[in-house]
Scaffold this motif. Sequence first.
Motif, short mmCIF file in Angstrom:
data_model
loop_
_atom_site.label_atom_id
_atom_site.label_comp_id
_atom_site.label_asym_id
_atom_site.label_seq_id
_atom_site.Cartn_x
_atom_site.Cartn_y
_atom_site.Cartn_z
N GLN A 1 -6.35 4.25 7.63
CA GLN A 1 -6.89 3.13 8.39
C GLN A 1 -5.92 1.96 8.39
O GLN A 1 -5.68 1.34 9.42
N MET A 2 -5.37 1.65 7.19
CA MET A 2 -4.46 0.51 7.09
C MET A 2 -3.04 1.01 7.14
O MET A 2 -2.69 1.97 6.45
N ASP A 3 -2.21 0.37 7.92
CA ASP A 3 -0.81 0.77 8.00
C ASP A 3 -0.16 0.63 6.64
O ASP A 3 -0.25 -0.41 6.00
N ASN A 4 0.49 1.69 6.18
CA ASN A 4 1.23 1.57 4.93
C ASN A 4 2.61 2.18 5.05
O ASN A 4 3.09 2.85 4.15
N THR B 1 -15.34 6.70 4.60
CA THR B 1 -14.11 6.62 3.80
C THR B 1 -14.26 7.40 2.50
O THR B 1 -13.35 8.12 2.08
N ARG C 1 1.48 2.58 14.61
CA ARG C 1 0.47 3.64 14.55
C ARG C 1 1.08 4.99 14.91
O ARG C 1 0.81 6.00 14.29
N ASP D 1 -0.87 4.12 -1.83
CA ASP D 1 -1.89 4.84 -1.06
C ASP D 1 -1.24 5.95 -0.24
O ASP D 1 -1.75 7.07 -0.17
N ARG E 1 0.81 -1.22 0.00
CA ARG E 1 0.00 0.00 0.00
C ARG E 1 0.85 1.28 0.00
O ARG E 1 0.42 2.31 0.50
#
Lengths: 259, 307
Positions: free
Chosen positions: B83-86, B43, B141, A98, A95
Motif C-alpha cells: 500500500q505504501m511506497d517503499n 491488511t 507505483r 517492510d 519502510r
Amino acid sequence: MNPFRPPSPSLRFIPVWRRNFLVWRKLAVPSLLGNLADPMIYMLGLGYGLGALLPEVGGVRYIAFLAAGAACFSTLNAATFEALYSAFSRMQVQRSWDAILNTPLSLDDLLLGELVWAASKAALSGAAILAVTAALGLIDSPLALWALPLVFLAGLAFAALGLIVTALAPGYDFFMYYFTLFITPMALISGVFFPVEQLPAALQAVSRVLPLSHAVELVRPLFRGEVPAAAATHVAVLSGYALAAFWLALGLARRRLLK
Amino acid sequence: MEPLSIRGLHKSFGGPAVLAGLTFALRPGECYGLLGPNGAGKTTTLRCALGLTRPDGGEIRLAGLPVPERAREARARVGIVPQMDNLDPDFTVAENLLVYGRYFGLADRAVRARIPQLLDFAGLAGRAEAKISTLSGGMKRRLTLARALVNDPDLLFLDEPTTGLDPQARHLIWERLKQLLAQGKTVLLTTHFMDEAERLCHRLAILDRGRLIAEGSPREVIAAHIEPEVIEVYGEPGEMSAAAWARDEAAQFATRVELAGETAFCYVTESRPLLRHLADRRGLRYLHRPANLEDVFLKLTGRDLRD
C-alpha cells in the motif's frame, strides 16, 4: 509464538549487508570524512593539547595512549549511529524493512544483516584511526593489526546494543536518552581518555562490566605491540554482549514488526 | 493447485476479533478482489497470508505451502505491491530492481538481463538511471509493480495499487494488470475503488469485521444482493427536501429507500412508476442508473464512517 525464541538467521543476511554497502559506496567520501573527523579532532586536539601538559600516561606518550582509546571510541560511535539513526530510518521512515520482509528473508536475517553492516562500518572507523596512528609513527609492531578483528567484534557488541534501542524507539528523539544515559558515561569511565585506575573504586567496578572497557583493554596493548592480558576473557565478554543484545533486540523487533 | 487458500482464519490483537473465521480461495489465473471498509481485516489477511502475522487459528496455504511454517519458501513465489511506497530512495530505478532481486537469491547477472524488459513493462524505459525522487507517483507505483515481478512470480498481491493516482496513471496500471492476467498470473487485489474491482476482478469478496459477507463475480454479487436499478433523488435547495419526500412518498415506488444527507437512494426492480412520478414533481432532481458494486458495498457494510 514467543518473540524471544532463539534467533535463527541464515546466510540470506548478506543481501541486506550488500544493500547498505551499496548506499554507503555512493556516499563513501563524505561518510569516511565524517567517520574520521570526529575521532581525529579528539585524538589530535586532546592528544597534542592535553598531552603537552602531561608526563607519560600508562608508560607511553599521552597521544599514543589516547590513540587506542580513540579507535575504540570511534568504533562505538560509528556502530551506535548506524544501529540507531540509519537502521531506524530504514525501519520506520523509508519502510525498507517492510519491503525486505515481503521477500524470502526473515526478520532474523534482516536484523543480522543490519548488525554485521553496522559492525563493518564501525570496524572501518577503528581501522582508520589505526592507520592514522601508524602514519604518525606511534605504532611499531605488526601485532597492532590484531586490533582489526577485535574492533569488528566490539562493533558487533555496540551495534547489537544499539539495535535494542532502535527496536524500542518511538522516534529519533528517543536516541538522546541512550547517548546521554549510556554512551557518554560509558565513554568517560572505560579508559578511553584516561586510565580507569584514576577513578574511585565504585566507578572502576562499573567500568569492568561495560563492553567499551573490554574493547579498550584489548586494543591498547596491541597498539603498543603487546599481547593483551586476559584476552580470552575480554573476547568472551564482548561476544557475550553481542549475542545477548542481538537476541534481545531481535525479540523486541519481532514483537514490534511481526504482530 | 490453488495459489492461495485460507480456511477459518481467526486473529485478534487483544481486543475484538480482527478476523473471525475468514475462508476463501483463489483460482489459478484469476483476479480476486478483497473489498471492505477500513478495519475490515484486509491488511491483516494479507499479512497472515505472507506469514508476517501469526493467526490465532485457521489454515493457510500459499503457493501450495503451509503458512506460516513454510512462509519463506512460499514468499519466494509471490510478488507484492504494498500500500505504501517503499522503494529505496538512495538507489536509482535499476538499482532498486537489482537489490530487490538479491533478496530472492537471484544473481546480479540474471536480474540485469531482465531489467530492460521490466522497465519496458513499467513504462520506464530509458529511466534506468533516474533517481527515485524524480519519479511521479504513477511512475513509482509502476516501478513497485516491476519490482514485484523481479522473481517472476505466479501470484501477485496488490494492496490498493491505484490509491492517490490520477486517472491516466490508474488506467495505465489497469492495463498492465490485464496484461499480467493474460500471461496467466493470479492476482489478489485489495481496493477501495469499486469501479476498479468491477473492471478487473473475476471474483471478489466483501469483508466486514473479519468475515466474508459476500462473494462471487461482480455481476453475481450485484444480482444477489441488490435491486437492479437505482434512482438517486435530490431536492432543489429552497424548494423541496428529498428527505421529506423520501419519508412521505418514496416507499410506494421503491423496494428500498436509503437516505444519506439530502440524497434519497431508491432501489427498484421496476423503475417506470417512480420515473413517471418524478417527471411530474417540481423541486426534485434525479439520476437513474443501474445498480453497481458500490451500492452493494454500502448496503452490506453500512454508510457509517469507519476510521
